[in-house]
Design an enzyme around this catalytic site. Structure first.
Site, PDB file in Angstrom:
ATOM      1  N   ALA A 134       0.817  -1.222   0.000  1.00 15.80           N
ATOM      2  CA  ALA A 134       0.000   0.000   0.000  1.00 15.80           C
ATOM      3  C   ALA A 134       0.848   1.268   0.000  1.00 15.80           C
ATOM      4  O   ALA A 134       0.462   2.279  -0.595  1.00 15.80           O
ATOM      5  CB  ALA A 134      -0.927  -0.013   1.209  1.00 15.80           C
ATOM      6  N   GLU A 163       1.527  -6.842  14.549  1.00 17.22           N
ATOM      7  CA  GLU A 163       1.921  -6.772  15.963  1.00 17.22           C
ATOM      8  C   GLU A 163       2.467  -5.405  16.364  1.00 17.22           C
ATOM      9  O   GLU A 163       2.581  -5.079  17.544  1.00 17.22           O
ATOM     10  CB  GLU A 163       3.008  -7.828  16.231  1.00 17.22           C
ATOM     11  CG  GLU A 163       2.535  -9.254  16.050  1.00 17.22           C
ATOM     12  CD  GLU A 163       3.709 -10.233  16.136  1.00 17.22           C
ATOM     13  OE1 GLU A 163       3.457 -11.443  16.167  1.00 17.22           O
ATOM     14  OE2 GLU A 163       4.875  -9.759  16.181  1.00 17.22           O
ATOM     15  N   HIS A 208       3.548  -0.482  12.744  1.00 17.39           N
ATOM     16  CA  HIS A 208       3.746  -0.309  11.295  1.00 17.39           C
ATOM     17  C   HIS A 208       2.416  -0.161  10.563  1.00 17.39           C
ATOM     18  O   HIS A 208       2.309   0.557   9.565  1.00 17.39           O
ATOM     19  CB  HIS A 208       4.551  -1.481  10.721  1.00 17.39           C
ATOM     20  CG  HIS A 208       5.058  -1.213   9.346  1.00 17.39           C
ATOM     21  ND1 HIS A 208       4.829  -2.043   8.293  1.00 17.39           N
ATOM     22  CD2 HIS A 208       5.783  -0.182   8.852  1.00 17.39           C
ATOM     23  CE1 HIS A 208       5.379  -1.545   7.188  1.00 17.39           C
ATOM     24  NE2 HIS A 208       5.964  -0.418   7.505  1.00 17.39           N
TER      25      HIS A 208
END
Ligand SMILES: Nc1c(NC[C@H](O)[C@H](O)[C@H](O)CO)[nH]c(=O)[nH]c1=O
Ligand SMILES: CC(=O)[C@@H](O)COP(=O)(O)O
Length: 166
Positions: free
Chosen positions: A59, A88, A91
């Site tokens: 993306a 997790e 980011h």
């Protein structure tokens, strides 16, 4: 649980001049984005638009590819497609915020872009939004790009046919 209905109620524009759309897709989750590409193609075809497609890794690269394409001055508009699923770390926030912000900035600079980059918590949320028979976000992004192209032509003095009230 998300409902499957789509939220796109504007009548699609019609065009009396050819329309060329570029789909820029990040197939990070290819099964998801394939569905969105299919939905986008149906909407584009219903308006008689010619479609090209390019793929980028993720993306974050979608707006860069659109900016590069815009410099070619070959396309009337762009459909940005992708799927970002929270992982997790933080980011996810970077990928979502930076890709959407860059796409919005390109739009403010005059590019006609529909943003169909999903930003979701899990795969099941992505699936219902990507499904052309579901929320059809790919079709919605194509519709958004087409509406902006029609608006751009309307204000540039070109006729777009029916679909827009005066
Ligand atoms: N985690 C996801 C990514 N991450 C990759 C970035 O978009 C980018 O390609 C990388 O940081 C290199 O610049 N991309 C997605 O499209 N979806 C994700 O869930
Ligand atoms: C959503 C993302 O950015 C993807 O790369 C997941 O990354 P992570 O699990 O390292 O947060």
């Amino acid at each position: 649980m998300a409902t499957a209905e789509t939220h796109y109620t504007l009548p699609l524009p019609s065009f009396d001049q050819p329309v060329k759309l570029l789909i820029v897709v990040a197939p990070y989750y290819k099964d998801i984005t394939d569905n969105m590409v299919a939905g986008a193609r149906v909407i584009a075809a219903s308006c008689g638009a010619e479609v090209e497609l390019i793929e980028v890794p993720g993306a974050l690269e979608v707006p860069t590819a659109i900016a590069m394409a815009e410099r070619q001055a070959k396309y009337d508009g762009y459909v940005a497609l992708g799927c970002v699923i929270r992982g997790e770390t933080t980011h996810y926030d970077t990928v979502c915020n930076d890709s959407s912000r860059a796409i919005s900035l390109l739009g403010l600079q005059g590019a006609c872009i529909g943003n169909g980059i999903l930003t979701v918590e899990n795969r099941s949320q992505a699936e219902v939004r990507a499904d052309p028979a579901g929320q059809n976000k790919g079709g919605g992004a194509a519709a958004a790009a087409l509406h902006l192209i029609a608006l751009s032509r309307k204000w540039a003095g070109q006729t777009t046919g029916i679909g827009f009230r005066a």
